[in-house]
Scaffold this active site. Structure first.
Site, PDB file in Angstrom:
ATOM      1  N   TYR A  56       0.831  -1.203   0.000  1.00 17.50           N
ATOM      2  CA  TYR A  56       0.000   0.000   0.000  1.00 17.50           C
ATOM      3  C   TYR A  56       0.865   1.252   0.000  1.00 17.50           C
ATOM      4  O   TYR A  56       1.945   1.279   0.592  1.00 17.50           O
ATOM      5  CB  TYR A  56      -0.941   0.001   1.217  1.00 17.50           C
ATOM      6  CG  TYR A  56      -2.045  -1.024   1.074  1.00 17.50           C
ATOM      7  CD1 TYR A  56      -3.251  -0.690   0.483  1.00 17.50           C
ATOM      8  CD2 TYR A  56      -1.852  -2.330   1.472  1.00 17.50           C
ATOM      9  CE1 TYR A  56      -4.250  -1.632   0.320  1.00 17.50           C
ATOM     10  CE2 TYR A  56      -2.845  -3.293   1.311  1.00 17.50           C
ATOM     11  CZ  TYR A  56      -4.046  -2.927   0.729  1.00 17.50           C
ATOM     12  OH  TYR A  56      -5.034  -3.856   0.551  1.00 17.50           O
ATOM     13  N   GLU A  57       0.328   2.270  -0.649  1.00 23.80           N
ATOM     14  CA  GLU A  57       0.993   3.565  -0.774  1.00 23.80           C
ATOM     15  C   GLU A  57       1.388   4.158   0.587  1.00 23.80           C
ATOM     16  O   GLU A  57       2.294   4.961   0.679  1.00 23.80           O
ATOM     17  CB  GLU A  57      -0.011   4.491  -1.464  1.00 23.80           C
ATOM     18  CG  GLU A  57       0.469   5.790  -1.945  1.00 23.80           C
ATOM     19  CD  GLU A  57      -0.612   6.426  -2.804  1.00 23.80           C
ATOM     20  OE1 GLU A  57      -0.468   6.376  -4.026  1.00 23.80           O
ATOM     21  OE2 GLU A  57      -1.605   6.938  -2.256  1.00 23.80           O
ATOM     22  N   SER A  58       0.689   3.764   1.637  1.00 22.54           N
ATOM     23  CA  SER A  58       0.975   4.290   2.971  1.00 22.54           C
ATOM     24  C   SER A  58       2.248   3.690   3.559  1.00 22.54           C
ATOM     25  O   SER A  58       2.649   4.066   4.655  1.00 22.54           O
ATOM     26  CB  SER A  58      -0.210   4.014   3.892  1.00 22.54           C
ATOM     27  OG  SER A  58      -0.573   2.641   3.816  1.00 22.54           O
ATOM     28  N   GLY A  59       2.869   2.735   2.863  1.00 20.90           N
ATOM     29  CA  GLY A  59       4.111   2.138   3.349  1.00 20.90           C
ATOM     30  C   GLY A  59       3.951   0.725   3.862  1.00 20.90           C
ATOM     31  O   GLY A  59       4.929   0.082   4.238  1.00 20.90           O
ATOM     32  N   GLY A 136      -0.025   9.039  -5.840  1.00 15.75           N
ATOM     33  CA  GLY A 136       1.065   8.142  -6.198  1.00 15.75           C
ATOM     34  C   GLY A 136       0.959   7.591  -7.604  1.00 15.75           C
ATOM     35  O   GLY A 136       1.866   6.887  -8.068  1.00 15.75           O
TER      36      GLY A 136
END
Lengths: 261, 315
Positions: A56-59, A136
């Protein structure tokens, strides 16, 4: 034993999610966004690809959510995950370095080469609609091995001859700007719309009609597309979701009807 | 020499460090969003801020509507699962009630800007933007030749906020800040800044921090002021403390559609509320309990200690 097929409408979220899930056969590491991609990756894990690894883009890497994620930064994605990385690590080392196989994207507009607009409808300085922007997606497009796009509409406004703004460019546009700057990834490989599945077999090529949803014709799909779209030699009818896939989506994955409407 | 005590209250921290016309970053990627600090900025009536935030969700909607912000530097203009930011859209689509200057990047573009700022670099390269209209929209996104012979590459300039504000789980009194869960670009945004304010769920003894040094995202040298502010991220969340108030995000969408409703909300929930404790009281114990989380502790790790030192301590 034959698998009973569902009669959900081809434009329904269940249909789009089931078609999207099937694209993940054999794919390893998937960069999942919120909404339809959330449903599709969850369904794929329960059907065609139990080993799919979610990034996920959140890491968050290697998520194993115990419930439906309401957003890419949901705490349910963090609990039990393999890793949570900082943004420089996620975007720089994981994505830009080339560790993501498939990126899932949405868009307001897509053109014949698979470039996306998620920024403006209308003029840039006084838009009719201010869309969310790049996020992103501008990074996922050049760096993921390939991208799958799910569109909620199929009409010449959503698939125009000319984008109002190019947020996330296809490798075709990058190549036009500077032939030395060709990005790592294929760009958009597959577009799933309420009418059809479009594919782009060549990295520097155009989208073509690959599958037409049940009850629709190739001519109807072409008429709803904003350019003179090609038709694949082996165009066929999109496979319907099974009754079991629809049951999983409704009764196990999205029980609160967050994304299913 | 004893470590300096940087603990203060939120009102004093904002009054001391956030001034009109400054460039301020309030980061937190869906998690640990410093809402309490944003509300204090609104309460103190700061004006003409350049507001930096990768995902200017409804905190930006609120600060812009309150008249604090003249320019937004960001990369994704929506409110997570809750949809559009209607105050931002009113400004951009109709200049209503006045225009908003926007400087726009992709997510990694913003991250690279913070990294350049944090590391004192003149620019930072990234493999994005080739073929995109973003460089035409934002002339600060530029292309340079690769001195090692590769193709030209896009770069972004450093972002150096006057003040960065972050929220975290805990800190000690000297400002060693620990956070876990999604850590976003908070470390980079903080190191890029001149001044850093950290609001935290709890202030702990120095021993607690020193027992687990890998969890410190910001050491004391990077932090100017520390504020104990339980619930300071609501309606966003703090991993391990309370969950995201998804209902609140959904409630915001209809408020956001109507500028008068936004102003009414700000009056009721920000101006009429002196601090975060009063805000949580107003929210009510029942709603707050509903955001509670079940425990899920990490397995302890053993950092070990050198035997000689351990014996000296024992003797």
């Amino acid at each position: 034993m034959s698998t009973p097929l569902s009669d959900v409408a081809p434009s329904s979220t269940e249909f789009l999610a089931a078609v999207a899930a099937r694209q993940l056969v054999g794919k390893h590491r998937v960069f999942a966004g919120v909404g339809l991609p959330t449903l599709a990756v969850d369904l794929a894990r329960r059907t065609v690809n139990p080993d799919v690894e979610l990034v996920y883009e959140s890491g968050v890497c290697g998520a194993q959510p115990e419930g439906l994620a309401e957003g890419i930064a949901d705490s349910v994605l963090v609990s039990g995950a393999a890793a949570v990385l900082s943004m420089p690590a996620l975007f720089g080392y994981v994505l830009q370095r080339g560790h993501v196989d498939v990126g899932f994207l949405g868009a307001a507009q897509i053109d014949r080469w698979g470039s996306l607009n998620t920024s403006f409808i209308g003029a840039w300085d006084k838009p009719a609609v201010r869309l969310p922007g790049a996020g992103g997606a501008a990074e996922i497009m050049p760096n993921a091995g390939e991208c799958i796009v799910v569109l909620r509409r199929h009409d010449p406004g959503a698939l125009p001859a000319q984008l109002d703004f190019c947020t996330s460019p296809s490798p075709v546009r990058a190549h036009e700007e500077d032939p030395r700057m060709v990005p790592r990834g294929h760009g958009v490989s597959t577009v799933i719309t309420p009418m059809a599945v479009l594919r782009r077999p060549d990295k520097l090529g155009e989208l073509e009609i690959s599958e037409v949803h049940p009850g629709l014709t190739v001519d109807q799909v072409r008429a709803a597309t904003g350019w003179d779209i090609r038709v694949a030699d082996d165009v066929r009818e999109t496979g319907r979701p099974t009754v079991e896939e629809v049951r999983l989506l409704r009764d196990e994955i999205d029980t609160v009807r967050l994304y299913l409407r | 020499m004893a470590a300096p005590d940087k603990v203060t209250d939120l009102s004093s921290a904002v009054a001391a460090h956030v001034r009109d016309g400054m460039t301020v970053a309030l980061e937190g990627f869906g998690h640990l969003i410093p809402f309490a600090a944003g509300h204090e900025i609104i309460r103190q009536g700061r004006r003409d801020l350049t507001f930096c935030r990768m995902t200017p969700d409804l905190l930006a909607d609120q600060m812009i509507a309150a008249g604090c912000v003249s320019k937004l530097v960001a990369s994704f203009f929506a409110s997570g699962s809750a949809g559009s930011l209607h105050e931002v859209r009113r400004r951009v689509e109709n200049a209503d009630p006045q225009p908003l200057e926007v400087e726009e990047y992709s997510h990694y573009g913003m991250v690279c800007r913070y990294q350049a700022g944090a590391a004192g670099l003149p620019f930072f390269p990234l493999r994005s933007y080739a073929g995109s209209d973003l460089p035409k929209l934002n002339p600060l996104i530029r292309k340079v030749s690769d001195p090692y012979g590769g193709p030209d590459i896009y770069v972004v300039p450093p972002l150096r906020p006057d003040v960065t504000i972050v929220h975290a789980q805990r800190a000690d009194r000297s400002g060693n800040v620990q956070m876990w869960g999604i850590v976003g670009a908070q470390q980079e945004a903080a190191y890029a800044a001149e001044t850093v304010i950290a609001t935290v769920e709890e202030i702990v003894e120095e021993d607690v921090v020193r027992s687990d040094p890998n969890r410190t995202v910001l050491p004391s040298h990077a932090v100017t002021a520390v504020v104990e502010c339980p619930g300071g991220a609501h309606p966003s969340y703090t991993q391990g403390h309370y969950d995201r108030d998804n209902a609140f995000y959904r409630e915001w969408t209809p408020i956001s559609r109507d500028r008068e409703a936004v102003l009414g909300w700000l009056e009721e929930w920000v101006h009429q509320v002196p601090d975060r404790a009063a805000y949580l009281d107003k929210l009510g114990a029942e709603r707050w309990r509903g955001l509670g989380v079940a425990p899920r502790p990490s397995q302890p790790v053993d950092f070990g200690r050198r035997r000689v030192a351990a014996q000296e301590v024992a003797s």
